[in-house]
Motif scaffolding. Structure first.
Motif, mmCIF file in Angstrom:
data_model
loop_
_atom_site.group_PDB
_atom_site.id
_atom_site.type_symbol
_atom_site.label_atom_id
_atom_site.label_comp_id
_atom_site.label_asym_id
_atom_site.label_seq_id
_atom_site.Cartn_x
_atom_site.Cartn_y
_atom_site.Cartn_z
ATOM 1 N N MET A 15 3.076 84.608 37.023
ATOM 2 C CA MET A 15 4.102 83.616 36.715
ATOM 3 C C MET A 15 3.643 82.188 37.034
ATOM 4 O O MET A 15 4.265 81.230 36.618
ATOM 5 N N VAL A 16 2.539 82.050 37.757
ATOM 6 C CA VAL A 16 2.020 80.718 38.098
ATOM 7 C C VAL A 16 1.215 80.204 36.904
ATOM 8 O O VAL A 16 0.193 80.774 36.537
ATOM 9 N N ILE A 17 1.697 79.114 36.324
ATOM 10 C CA ILE A 17 1.023 78.567 35.144
ATOM 11 C C ILE A 17 0.080 77.424 35.484
ATOM 12 O O ILE A 17 -0.748 77.054 34.659
ATOM 13 N N ASP A 18 0.208 76.875 36.703
ATOM 14 C CA ASP A 18 -0.706 75.805 37.089
ATOM 15 C C ASP A 18 -0.631 75.547 38.589
ATOM 16 O O ASP A 18 0.297 75.980 39.260
ATOM 17 N N PHE A 19 -1.631 74.825 39.068
ATOM 18 C CA PHE A 19 -1.743 74.453 40.483
ATOM 19 C C PHE A 19 -2.067 72.962 40.487
ATOM 20 O O PHE A 19 -3.148 72.567 40.049
ATOM 21 N N LEU A 20 -1.129 72.145 40.932
ATOM 22 C CA LEU A 20 -1.293 70.692 40.894
ATOM 23 C C LEU A 20 -1.156 70.101 42.298
ATOM 24 O O LEU A 20 -0.504 70.675 43.162
ATOM 25 N N SER A 21 -1.759 68.945 42.480
ATOM 26 C CA SER A 21 -1.711 68.267 43.779
ATOM 27 C C SER A 21 -0.537 67.305 43.848
ATOM 28 O O SER A 21 -0.228 66.623 42.872
ATOM 29 N N LYS A 22 0.105 67.273 45.021
ATOM 30 C CA LYS A 22 1.176 66.304 45.265
ATOM 31 C C LYS A 22 0.582 64.903 45.270
ATOM 32 O O LYS A 22 -0.576 64.742 45.626
ATOM 33 N N PRO A 23 1.366 63.921 44.954
ATOM 34 C CA PRO A 23 2.768 63.950 44.518
ATOM 35 C C PRO A 23 2.872 64.170 43.014
ATOM 36 O O PRO A 23 1.909 63.971 42.276
ATOM 37 N N ILE A 24 4.046 64.537 42.586
ATOM 38 C CA ILE A 24 4.300 64.731 41.163
ATOM 39 C C ILE A 24 4.246 63.377 40.460
ATOM 40 O O ILE A 24 4.644 62.362 41.040
ATOM 41 N N THR A 25 3.709 63.377 39.243
ATOM 42 C CA THR A 25 3.579 62.128 38.486
ATOM 43 C C THR A 25 4.053 62.322 37.048
ATOM 44 O O THR A 25 4.173 63.462 36.572
ATOM 45 N N ASN A 26 4.275 61.219 36.356
ATOM 46 C CA ASN A 26 4.629 61.282 34.936
ATOM 47 C C ASN A 26 3.536 61.984 34.137
ATOM 48 O O ASN A 26 3.825 62.740 33.209
ATOM 49 N N GLU A 27 2.284 61.712 34.490
ATOM 50 C CA GLU A 27 1.169 62.320 33.777
ATOM 51 C C GLU A 27 1.211 63.844 33.902
ATOM 52 O O GLU A 27 0.946 64.567 32.938
ATOM 53 N N MET A 28 1.532 64.327 35.100
ATOM 54 C CA MET A 28 1.661 65.778 35.294
ATOM 55 C C MET A 28 2.759 66.350 34.403
ATOM 56 O O MET A 28 2.581 67.400 33.779
ATOM 57 N N LEU A 29 3.880 65.655 34.347
ATOM 58 C CA LEU A 29 4.999 66.145 33.549
ATOM 59 C C LEU A 29 4.654 66.138 32.061
ATOM 60 O O LEU A 29 5.010 67.079 31.338
ATOM 61 N N ASN A 30 3.958 65.105 31.607
ATOM 62 C CA ASN A 30 3.520 65.066 30.203
ATOM 63 C C ASN A 30 2.592 66.240 29.908
ATOM 64 O O ASN A 30 2.697 66.885 28.868
ATOM 65 N N TYR A 31 1.676 66.493 30.831
ATOM 66 C CA TYR A 31 0.747 67.616 30.696
ATOM 67 C C TYR A 31 1.509 68.942 30.650
ATOM 68 O O TYR A 31 1.245 69.799 29.801
ATOM 69 N N LEU A 32 2.470 69.120 31.560
ATOM 70 C CA LEU A 32 3.236 70.370 31.608
ATOM 71 C C LEU A 32 4.106 70.534 30.369
ATOM 72 O O LEU A 32 4.328 71.662 29.907
ATOM 73 N N GLN A 33 4.611 69.435 29.839
ATOM 74 C CA GLN A 33 5.442 69.501 28.624
ATOM 75 C C GLN A 33 4.669 70.172 27.495
ATOM 76 O O GLN A 33 5.224 70.978 26.754
ATOM 77 N N THR A 34 3.379 69.887 27.403
ATOM 78 C CA THR A 34 2.584 70.498 26.338
ATOM 79 C C THR A 34 2.475 72.019 26.537
ATOM 80 O O THR A 34 2.431 72.758 25.573
ATOM 81 N N LYS A 35 2.491 72.472 27.784
ATOM 82 C CA LYS A 35 2.435 73.927 28.055
ATOM 83 C C LYS A 35 3.723 74.625 27.588
ATOM 84 O O LYS A 35 3.682 75.772 27.166
ATOM 85 N N PHE A 36 4.849 73.915 27.678
ATOM 86 C CA PHE A 36 6.112 74.516 27.260
ATOM 87 C C PHE A 36 6.331 74.406 25.756
ATOM 88 O O PHE A 36 7.172 75.104 25.200
ATOM 89 N N GLU A 37 5.584 73.552 25.099
ATOM 90 C CA GLU A 37 5.698 73.424 23.648
ATOM 91 C C GLU A 37 4.843 74.438 22.926
ATOM 92 O O GLU A 37 4.987 74.633 21.730
ATOM 93 N N GLU A 38 3.904 75.078 23.637
ATOM 94 C CA GLU A 38 2.999 76.053 23.003
ATOM 95 C C GLU A 38 3.723 77.302 22.587
ATOM 96 O O GLU A 38 4.656 77.739 23.163
#
Length: 132
Positions: free
Chosen positions: A109-132
């Motif tokens: 269920m783990v789709i990625d491992f990212l370093s804190k803090p959360i950023t806009n760039e991370m969210l943009n990147y993750l958005q592409t994973k949910f659009e696939e």
């Protein structure tokens, strides 16, 4: 845009920052929080017990927390009891240990491992994973 995200972290400042960045980026309609893995498991149990029907599409999970850490949460969440839950997990941690990153790959269920803090760039990147 996701409908619901669960952020699991023992640090209130990190939780506040998560909420702020996610809201500002319009990444999710709703954000709920848990202070540790035990609270997160209780939330998923409330879904399984039909006490709520609000299933998060994504969990941002810290690893190092008191009461129940992220690893303990993942071990419990990876049992047959939760097999019908389709929520994806992103480990969001300050750890720099490559073994932690590798270990997280053992959980489907783990789709990625990212370093804190959360950023806009991370969210943009993750958005592409949910659009696939």
């Amino acid at each position: 845009m996701l409908d619901l995200i669960l952020c699991v972290d023992d640090d209130p400042i990190t939780l506040m920052l998560c909420k702020k960045v996610i809201t500002k980026a319009s990444f999710s309609n709703n954000i709920i929080t848990a202070k540790n893995g035990e609270e997160a498991i209780q939330y998923f149990d409330s879904i399984l017990n039909k006490e709520t029907d609000k299933l998060p599409q994504l969990v941002f999970l810290d690893l190092n927390m008191p009461v129940m850490d992220g690893w303990d949460f993942l071990n419990i969440f990876n049992t047959p009891k939760y097999s019908e839950v389709t929520t994806k997990i992103v480990v969001l941690s300050s750890t720099i240990d490559p073994e932690d990153h590798q270990k997280s790959k053992n959980f489907p269920m783990v789709i990625d491992f990212l370093s804190k803090p959360i950023t806009n760039e991370m969210l943009n990147y993750l958005q592409t994973k949910f659009e696939e």
